[in-house]
Every structure is written in C-alpha cells, then in structure tokens.
Scaffold this motif. Sequence first.
Motif, mmCIF file in Angstrom:
data_model
loop_
_atom_site.group_PDB
_atom_site.id
_atom_site.type_symbol
_atom_site.label_atom_id
_atom_site.label_comp_id
_atom_site.label_asym_id
_atom_site.label_seq_id
_atom_site.Cartn_x
_atom_site.Cartn_y
_atom_site.Cartn_z
ATOM 1 N N LYS A 1 31.683 47.923 28.888
ATOM 2 C CA LYS A 1 32.852 47.126 28.550
ATOM 3 C C LYS A 1 33.763 47.003 29.767
ATOM 4 O O LYS A 1 34.026 47.982 30.457
ATOM 5 C CB LYS A 1 33.615 47.779 27.399
ATOM 6 C CG LYS A 1 34.884 47.049 26.986
ATOM 7 C CD LYS A 1 35.592 47.814 25.877
ATOM 8 C CE LYS A 1 36.900 47.142 25.492
ATOM 9 N NZ LYS A 1 37.627 47.907 24.457
ATOM 10 N N TYR A 2 34.248 45.796 30.011
ATOM 11 C CA TYR A 2 35.215 45.566 31.081
ATOM 12 C C TYR A 2 36.605 45.837 30.505
ATOM 13 O O TYR A 2 37.063 45.123 29.611
ATOM 14 C CB TYR A 2 35.119 44.130 31.590
ATOM 15 C CG TYR A 2 33.743 43.741 32.075
ATOM 16 C CD1 TYR A 2 33.381 43.900 33.412
ATOM 17 C CD2 TYR A 2 32.792 43.219 31.190
ATOM 18 C CE1 TYR A 2 32.120 43.549 33.856
ATOM 19 C CE2 TYR A 2 31.525 42.862 31.631
ATOM 20 C CZ TYR A 2 31.197 43.030 32.967
ATOM 21 O OH TYR A 2 29.944 42.683 33.398
ATOM 22 N N VAL A 3 37.265 46.855 30.996
ATOM 23 C CA VAL A 3 38.497 47.319 30.346
ATOM 24 C C VAL A 3 39.764 46.791 31.007
ATOM 25 O O VAL A 3 40.861 46.969 30.471
ATOM 26 C CB VAL A 3 38.548 48.859 30.297
ATOM 27 C CG1 VAL A 3 37.423 49.393 29.445
ATOM 28 C CG2 VAL A 3 38.491 49.460 31.697
ATOM 29 N N VAL A 4 39.644 46.155 32.171
ATOM 30 C CA VAL A 4 40.827 45.666 32.878
ATOM 31 C C VAL A 4 41.035 44.181 32.566
ATOM 32 O O VAL A 4 40.083 43.412 32.519
ATOM 33 C CB VAL A 4 40.684 45.859 34.401
ATOM 34 C CG1 VAL A 4 41.860 45.215 35.139
ATOM 35 C CG2 VAL A 4 40.589 47.333 34.731
ATOM 36 N N LYS A 5 42.264 43.805 32.325
ATOM 37 C CA LYS A 5 42.629 42.401 32.147
ATOM 38 C C LYS A 5 43.521 42.011 33.323
ATOM 39 O O LYS A 5 44.693 42.386 33.375
ATOM 40 C CB LYS A 5 43.382 42.185 30.832
ATOM 41 C CG LYS A 5 42.596 42.539 29.587
ATOM 42 C CD LYS A 5 41.510 41.522 29.318
ATOM 43 C CE LYS A 5 40.811 41.828 27.991
ATOM 44 N NZ LYS A 5 39.745 40.862 27.695
ATOM 45 N N SER A 6 42.966 41.267 34.267
ATOM 46 C CA SER A 6 43.729 40.936 35.468
ATOM 47 C C SER A 6 44.483 39.626 35.295
ATOM 48 O O SER A 6 44.141 38.787 34.455
ATOM 49 C CB SER A 6 42.801 40.830 36.678
ATOM 50 O OG SER A 6 42.051 39.637 36.613
ATOM 51 N N LYS A 7 45.489 39.425 36.120
ATOM 52 C CA LYS A 7 46.235 38.173 36.123
ATOM 53 C C LYS A 7 45.423 37.058 36.781
ATOM 54 O O LYS A 7 45.748 35.883 36.645
ATOM 55 C CB LYS A 7 47.565 38.357 36.849
ATOM 56 C CG LYS A 7 48.545 39.268 36.121
ATOM 57 C CD LYS A 7 49.877 39.353 36.857
ATOM 58 C CE LYS A 7 50.860 40.243 36.104
ATOM 59 N NZ LYS A 7 52.164 40.339 36.826
ATOM 60 N N PHE A 8 44.368 37.442 37.483
ATOM 61 C CA PHE A 8 43.519 36.457 38.160
ATOM 62 C C PHE A 8 42.955 35.448 37.172
ATOM 63 O O PHE A 8 43.116 34.227 37.349
ATOM 64 C CB PHE A 8 42.380 37.171 38.899
ATOM 65 C CG PHE A 8 41.270 36.260 39.321
ATOM 66 C CD1 PHE A 8 41.444 35.364 40.374
ATOM 67 C CD2 PHE A 8 40.037 36.282 38.676
ATOM 68 C CE1 PHE A 8 40.418 34.505 40.764
ATOM 69 C CE2 PHE A 8 39.010 35.443 39.056
ATOM 70 C CZ PHE A 8 39.202 34.551 40.107
ATOM 71 N N TYR A 9 42.312 35.931 36.113
ATOM 72 C CA TYR A 9 41.662 35.017 35.178
ATOM 73 C C TYR A 9 42.690 34.247 34.357
ATOM 74 O O TYR A 9 42.517 33.052 34.085
ATOM 75 C CB TYR A 9 40.711 35.790 34.263
ATOM 76 C CG TYR A 9 39.699 34.919 33.563
ATOM 77 C CD1 TYR A 9 39.117 33.827 34.194
ATOM 78 C CD2 TYR A 9 39.289 35.198 32.255
ATOM 79 C CE1 TYR A 9 38.171 33.030 33.554
ATOM 80 C CE2 TYR A 9 38.345 34.416 31.605
ATOM 81 C CZ TYR A 9 37.787 33.334 32.264
ATOM 82 O OH TYR A 9 36.861 32.556 31.626
ATOM 83 N N ALA A 10 43.768 34.916 33.967
ATOM 84 C CA ALA A 10 44.817 34.229 33.208
ATOM 85 C C ALA A 10 45.422 33.088 34.027
ATOM 86 O O ALA A 10 45.627 31.977 33.521
ATOM 87 C CB ALA A 10 45.900 35.220 32.800
ATOM 88 N N THR A 11 45.664 33.357 35.301
ATOM 89 C CA THR A 11 46.221 32.334 36.187
ATOM 90 C C THR A 11 45.237 31.191 36.392
ATOM 91 O O THR A 11 45.601 30.010 36.361
ATOM 92 C CB THR A 11 46.582 32.946 37.550
ATOM 93 O OG1 THR A 11 47.520 34.008 37.362
ATOM 94 C CG2 THR A 11 47.179 31.900 38.480
ATOM 95 N N LEU A 12 43.972 31.560 36.591
ATOM 96 C CA LEU A 12 42.940 30.554 36.818
ATOM 97 C C LEU A 12 42.785 29.651 35.594
ATOM 98 O O LEU A 12 42.676 28.420 35.718
ATOM 99 C CB LEU A 12 41.616 31.240 37.147
ATOM 100 C CG LEU A 12 40.432 30.345 37.505
ATOM 101 C CD1 LEU A 12 40.769 29.458 38.704
ATOM 102 C CD2 LEU A 12 39.200 31.191 37.789
#
Length: 459
Positions: A88-99
């Motif tokens: 499971k990928y447990v980190v939610k980065s601002k990278f994908y949200a911004t993209l």
Amino acid sequence: MVAAGKLYSWAELAKHNTEEDCWVAIDGKVYDITKWLPIHPGGKNILLLSAGRDVTNLFESYHLVSDKPQALLEKYQVGVVSTLEHPKYVVKSKFYATLKERVRAHFKNTAQDPQSSVATLTRVALVILFQIAMYYVSVFTTTNFLVCCVLALLHGFAETMLAMHLMHDACHAALSHNPTVWKWLGYLFDMMSGASFYAWNHQHVVGHHLYTNVRGSDPDVGEAEFDFRIVTPYTPRLWFHKYQHIYAPILYGLYAFKTRVWDFDAFVRKFNGPIRVNDPQSGDLSFYLLGKLFFVVFRVVLPLAYHDFTKAAIYFVLSELVFGYWLTFTFQVSHIAGNLTFYGTPGKPEEPSEFDEDWAVSQMKTTQDYAHGCVLTNFLTGGLNHQVVHHLFPSIAQDYYPQLVPIVKDVCKQFNITYHIRDNFKDAFQSHIDHLYHMGNDPAFVQLPLSNKNTKKSN
C-alpha cells in the motif's frame, strides 16, 4: 486518517467480489458498493473488476473531472481493512493533487472532452477496418508465397494497431463515456484477436497499473523464483541469465502465442500472475470461448482451405511474431530500464509491506517516455511513448497525451521530481537491453534481501 469501524482482513474483503455482494477498499476504508453498481456512471463492469480488493489508486486516477465520487462513498462505508494483500502506498503528496488540478483546468479551459473526440473515434474505426482488410487480403487474394509473407507481416501489424488503439484504450475506459462501448469493444477484441479482454483487464488495470514494477504484485515483472529472465534485484540470478540481453528480446516474439494459450488460467485457476481474477460475467466467458472458436476458424481453418499447410503455418507465425515483438518492445522499454525504480516485497506467506511513498510519485520513478513530438511514433505505439502521462491519467484518451506533457513537466519541476524521457525509441530500447545485461552480469546488481517490515526500493 482512517475512520474507526469493524476490521476486515484482505481475505475477508476478497470474499465480497460479486454483483450481489460487492465491496472495495479505498484509503483503508471498506465500502459495500453493491447498491451503487446499477447507478454507477461508469457502469458496473469496472466496479466488478475492482470488487474484493484495495483499489485506492485506481479510484484516484480514474476520477479526474470531479471530486464528487469521494463524497458519495461515505454512506457506503462498513469498516476498515486491517491487513494487506499487496503493498500500500501510504503517502499522499501535493504533487498528484496539484497535477490533477492543472490537468482538470486544462480540459475545462480548452473545452475538450478527455475521453472522447472525433479523432479518437476515427482512429479506432480505422484500425478496425484495417484489421479486417488485411485479414481478407492476406488470406483470400493471392497464393504467391513472397507476397503472402509480406501480407502476413502487415496483418500482424494490423493486429498490433487493434491492440494499441482499441483494446488498450477500451480497457482503461478511455474511449467515450459509455461503459457499453468499452464492453463491446472488448468483446470485439476477443472475437478479432482470440485473446481475452477480461484476462487482460486483471493483468493490466488492477495489476500492472496499480503496482508498477513491484515484484510479487505487478504481473509484468514476474514473481517466480525461476524465470527465463531477471529484471528486478529481488530474483535469484541463474547461470543462463548472463545471456538474457541476447535471448530475451528474441523470445519476446512468442508473447502473442503465450497470451492466447495462457489466458485460460484466468478462467480456470482464477489468477493472472499474482492478481486474483474475479468470476467473469456471462458475456465475458461467452465471448472468451467464441473468440477462441473464431480464432481457430479464421486463422487456421479458412487459411488452410486456400493455402497448403506449410505455407499457411509460415504466414501464421510471421503475423504472430510481428504482433508479439511490437507489443513487448513497446511495453518493456517503458518500465524495464536501468534508470527506473523496482520495488521488492516480502515473499508469501509474509504480509506485504507499506510503501512510504505516494503512488503518483512511484509512477514517475518506474516509467519513462520517448520520442516526444513524433506524430508517427505516437500512432505506432498507441500513444505509449507518453507512458508517464498514461500511467498518471489512464482514462484520458491517448490523443491528448502530448498536450499534457508540458503540464506534467512543469509540476515535476515544481516538486523536484525527475521526468524520465528518452530522445527516441532506439535510446529507450537500448536502455532496456542495457538493463537486461546488467541484471544478468553486473556484480553490483545482486539479489537484495526482503524484509517483512520495510518495502525495499532499487533504483
């Protein structure tokens, strides 16, 4: 933060994988979406494909236009998942949200539909007609041996274009907004190719795309301790692997034969590599069987009525080799290269680990593009020379990939993330061959230990 609730193991979740009892896990929460199936705008088939498993990143990557689905989910929650079937990928980065925000704004500002256009539908119609035409011409119009050999090669090319432009886009719901269109294009692929669209969906959509380059979870990198090649540092190196950079590319041509023979495993053993295969709907099974029957009739019986056995066999092999080489070379160069990341997970029966990383960032690390700006390469690869954009936004039609590259590059620069790009296919192919060589020969590329506490990464 995952809300409290009844705990369910992944094995318990897996039991709820039918139309009458459909559960999924997203961000650690378990949802009973049985009542949502008949009213889901994307149809029930893609939800049944997801049933009984963690589809967090599938949910994220397929809902680009609106955040409404997240809000609708809450009333269906029945608990939380307590164990993992796959990492499971447990980190939610601002990278994908911004993209996602930038890409969403792009389509809104340009008044374009990310899943449909005149070019999209025209392209698919042309490859269908091309496949039919090449079959007819190659089988029924001449018996000249050399001409038939050339036509067999062209028929193999037509098969490849059908897979690249119809099958691949349809499996990602990237052709129109109508789930009936996706389903029937999938059935059409079964009939025209003799390979199972249903089995491919399990391998590719809920396997490869969710767990790219993860040994033991991505069907495309293998999971067996004995394999004809090694592409991750987590598989034992055997004596013959030192030659894999020579023999593996040659064997890639057999991929088409393998696919048409081994897809029965999805219906019998109910697995596609490490990915569980849910029970098929009646149409999936019927068109799988009809596809095999049509393949035998149209690719074996009818050609033998017009050509002698030896020549017909040669034409068949030539066509299938083109199909096999084209597909494997296109897919392999995008993920199996030395500058990309590979992940290792603990061997069964140990529980898989969590990735201390964002899923979208992992896609950037495991994927490379090539030949940006080349319209011919775009068409010949079905847009997959823009593999990075495709993995981040799989439900967007391939016609729009070049438009999104500058946006992805800009956001990558903002978050200091590397965007792997090769100048052309030749460079990308060479990077794949170099990786095969180093994995088989370089002492630095040794088997790495696997821990049941921390998921390993290799760059």
